[in-house]
Every structure is written in C-alpha cells, then in structure tokens.
Scaffold this motif. Structure first.
Motif, PDB file in Angstrom:
ATOM      1  N   THR A  33       0.818  -1.215   0.000  1.00 48.35           N
ATOM      2  CA  THR A  33       0.000   0.000   0.000  1.00 48.35           C
ATOM      3  C   THR A  33       0.847   1.259   0.000  1.00 48.35           C
ATOM      4  OG1 THR A  33      -0.215  -0.053   2.405  1.00 48.35           O
ATOM      5  CG2 THR A  33      -2.001  -1.049   1.118  1.00 48.35           C
ATOM      6  N   GLY A  34       2.063   1.184   0.500  1.00 49.91           N
ATOM      7  CA  GLY A  34       2.916   2.364   0.488  1.00 49.91           C
ATOM      8  C   GLY A  34       3.830   2.433   1.695  1.00 49.91           C
ATOM      9  N   HIS A  35       4.596   3.515   1.736  1.00 50.33           N
ATOM     10  CA  HIS A  35       5.578   3.732   2.798  1.00 50.33           C
ATOM     11  C   HIS A  35       5.205   4.891   3.705  1.00 50.33           C
ATOM     12  CE1 HIS A  35       8.383   0.874   1.101  1.00 50.33           C
ATOM     13  NE2 HIS A  35       8.292   1.463  -0.071  1.00 50.33           N
ATOM     14  N   GLY A  36       4.190   5.654   3.365  1.00 56.53           N
ATOM     15  CA  GLY A  36       3.852   6.859   4.119  1.00 56.53           C
ATOM     16  C   GLY A  36       2.519   6.745   4.824  1.00 56.53           C
ATOM     17  N   LYS A  37       2.430   5.926   5.903  1.00 50.55           N
ATOM     18  CA  LYS A  37       1.156   5.756   6.613  1.00 50.55           C
ATOM     19  C   LYS A  37       0.931   6.936   7.552  1.00 50.55           C
ATOM     20  CE  LYS A  37      -1.732   2.498   9.087  1.00 50.55           C
ATOM     21  NZ  LYS A  37      -1.852   1.150   9.637  1.00 50.55           N
ATOM     22  N   LEU A  38      -0.259   7.546   7.424  1.00 49.00           N
ATOM     23  CA  LEU A  38      -0.601   8.745   8.180  1.00 49.00           C
ATOM     24  C   LEU A  38      -1.839   8.526   9.034  1.00 49.00           C
ATOM     25  CD1 LEU A  38      -0.334  11.216   5.169  1.00 49.00           C
ATOM     26  CD2 LEU A  38       1.427  10.756   6.894  1.00 49.00           C
ATOM     27  N   TYR A  39      -1.830   9.111  10.222  1.00 46.94           N
ATOM     28  CA  TYR A  39      -3.023   9.188  11.056  1.00 46.94           C
ATOM     29  C   TYR A  39      -3.731  10.484  10.673  1.00 46.94           C
ATOM     30  CZ  TYR A  39      -5.822  10.621  15.052  1.00 46.94           C
ATOM     31  OH  TYR A  39      -6.839  11.070  15.841  1.00 46.94           O
ATOM     32  N   VAL A  40      -5.047  10.422  10.470  1.00 53.16           N
ATOM     33  CA  VAL A  40      -5.823  11.617  10.154  1.00 53.16           C
ATOM     34  C   VAL A  40      -6.933  11.724  11.190  1.00 53.16           C
ATOM     35  CG1 VAL A  40      -7.134  12.867   8.394  1.00 53.16           C
ATOM     36  CG2 VAL A  40      -5.340  11.265   7.699  1.00 53.16           C
ATOM     37  N   GLY A  41      -6.915  12.804  11.960  1.00 54.31           N
ATOM     38  CA  GLY A  41      -7.897  12.989  13.024  1.00 54.31           C
ATOM     39  C   GLY A  41      -8.780  14.196  12.790  1.00 54.31           C
ATOM     40  N   GLY A  73     -21.274   1.054  11.990  1.00 52.60           N
ATOM     41  CA  GLY A  73     -20.736   1.459  10.698  1.00 52.60           C
ATOM     42  C   GLY A  73     -20.538   2.950  10.539  1.00 52.60           C
ATOM     43  N   ARG A  74     -20.705   3.710  11.632  1.00 49.34           N
ATOM     44  CA  ARG A  74     -20.530   5.165  11.560  1.00 49.34           C
ATOM     45  C   ARG A  74     -19.061   5.536  11.710  1.00 49.34           C
ATOM     46  NH1 ARG A  74     -25.028   6.215  16.088  1.00 49.34           N
ATOM     47  NH2 ARG A  74     -23.408   5.005  17.118  1.00 49.34           N
ATOM     48  N   ASN A  75     -18.644   6.499  10.926  1.00 52.78           N
ATOM     49  CA  ASN A  75     -17.288   7.045  10.991  1.00 52.78           C
ATOM     50  C   ASN A  75     -17.046   7.589  12.399  1.00 52.78           C
ATOM     51  OD1 ASN A  75     -15.126   8.866  10.863  1.00 52.78           O
ATOM     52  ND2 ASN A  75     -15.930   9.971   9.116  1.00 52.78           N
ATOM     53  N   ARG A  76     -15.924   7.214  13.039  1.00 51.32           N
ATOM     54  CA  ARG A  76     -15.628   7.655  14.396  1.00 51.32           C
ATOM     55  C   ARG A  76     -14.825   8.956  14.447  1.00 51.32           C
ATOM     56  NH1 ARG A  76     -13.153   3.296  17.977  1.00 51.32           N
ATOM     57  NH2 ARG A  76     -13.311   5.031  19.424  1.00 51.32           N
ATOM     58  N   GLY A  77     -14.519   9.547  13.298  1.00 48.41           N
ATOM     59  CA  GLY A  77     -13.838  10.844  13.290  1.00 48.41           C
ATOM     60  C   GLY A  77     -12.337  10.772  13.121  1.00 48.41           C
ATOM     61  N   PHE A  78     -11.813   9.573  12.848  1.00 44.93           N
ATOM     62  CA  PHE A  78     -10.387   9.456  12.547  1.00 44.93           C
ATOM     63  C   PHE A  78     -10.163   8.251  11.644  1.00 44.93           C
ATOM     64  CE2 PHE A  78     -10.861   6.691  16.192  1.00 44.93           C
ATOM     65  CZ  PHE A  78      -9.939   5.673  16.005  1.00 44.93           C
ATOM     66  N   GLY A  79      -8.980   8.208  11.068  1.00 46.52           N
ATOM     67  CA  GLY A  79      -8.663   7.101  10.178  1.00 46.52           C
ATOM     68  C   GLY A  79      -7.214   7.150   9.760  1.00 46.52           C
ATOM     69  N   PHE A  80      -6.892   6.392   8.728  1.00 49.23           N
ATOM     70  CA  PHE A  80      -5.525   6.274   8.257  1.00 49.23           C
ATOM     71  C   PHE A  80      -5.495   6.381   6.739  1.00 49.23           C
ATOM     72  CE2 PHE A  80      -5.961   4.128  12.254  1.00 49.23           C
ATOM     73  CZ  PHE A  80      -4.873   4.601  12.977  1.00 49.23           C
ATOM     74  N   VAL A  81      -4.500   7.089   6.248  1.00 44.32           N
ATOM     75  CA  VAL A  81      -4.261   7.208   4.811  1.00 44.32           C
ATOM     76  C   VAL A  81      -2.822   6.789   4.584  1.00 44.32           C
ATOM     77  CG1 VAL A  81      -4.103   8.769   2.826  1.00 44.32           C
ATOM     78  CG2 VAL A  81      -5.919   9.086   4.523  1.00 44.32           C
ATOM     79  N   THR A  82      -2.609   5.905   3.627  1.00 48.42           N
ATOM     80  CA  THR A  82      -1.256   5.490   3.292  1.00 48.42           C
ATOM     81  C   THR A  82      -0.901   6.046   1.922  1.00 48.42           C
ATOM     82  OG1 THR A  82      -1.529   3.459   4.557  1.00 48.42           O
ATOM     83  CG2 THR A  82       0.332   3.550   3.025  1.00 48.42           C
TER      84      THR A  82
END
Length: 113
Positions: A33-41, A73-82
């Motif tokens: 998936t990649g080398h740049g995993k990011l936390y997005v809050g 199934g509701r978005n909890r307000g954070f996630g990850f983008v790689t």
C-alpha cells in the motif's frame, strides 16, 4: 464448514483494483500500500473514504484509505491514509494538517503503526 458459512464475497473497489494493478506493473506485492502511513484525526462524521482519497490524491499517489468505524458502521472521526511514497506522506502532512474539510480542521500526522 463451507464457503457460505459466515463469509460474504465483496468486490474490490476501483481504488484497490488500481493499486493492485500498479503494484504488479512495478514488480511489487499486490498487497503493498505504500511507505507513508498517516493518522488523520478530527474528520467530520459525514466524510467518506472516497472524499479522503480524492483530497490526498491531490498531493500524491494514495495507496490506501481506512476510516475507523463503530459497531453501527458510523465514521468515528479518525482514520488512516497510506501514501505510496514517504515523500508524498511528508508532503501531505505539511499541506493538509489543519485543512478545513466539512467545517473541521483535520489533523494529519505520521502514524505510530
């Protein structure tokens, strides 16, 4: 146990199909998936994976997007983008940290995992 016991076959999204095709063309594992995993809050509860993908794709090549969801199934307000490259991950942090998305300033940081 048969294949129908508790399993559901779900087609892959266009994002995943494109990533797998690119990986094979580049001689990488289809799971890469990649080398740049990011936390997005501080993501708006109305935001979707597709919106996050489009936002980060404006910075560079996105490998994966995953919003954390609750039991309903509701978005909890954070996630990850790689991001596929570490350089694109660093660029995304610099350009998108504090970005206003649906009235909320998202936080973009390097992931701990």
């Amino acid at each position: 146990m048969t294949m129908n016991d508790g399993f559901e076959m779900v087609p892959l999204s266009e994002m995943h199909l494109t990533r797998i095709k690119t990986n094979i063309e580049e001689g990488k594992s289809p799971k890469f998936t990649g080398h740049g995993k990011l936390y997005v809050g501080n993501i708006s509860f109305s935001s979707t994976e597709a919106e996050m993908f489009d936002l980060f794709a404006g910075i560079g090549e996105v490998g994966d997007v995953s919003l954390v969801r609750d039991d309903l199934g509701r978005n909890r307000g954070f996630g990850f983008v790689t991001m596929r490259s570490k350089a694109d991950g660093e660029k995304a942090m610099a350009e998108l940290d504090g970005y206003d998305l649906h009235g909320r300033n998202i936080a973009v940081r390097a992931s701990n995992s």
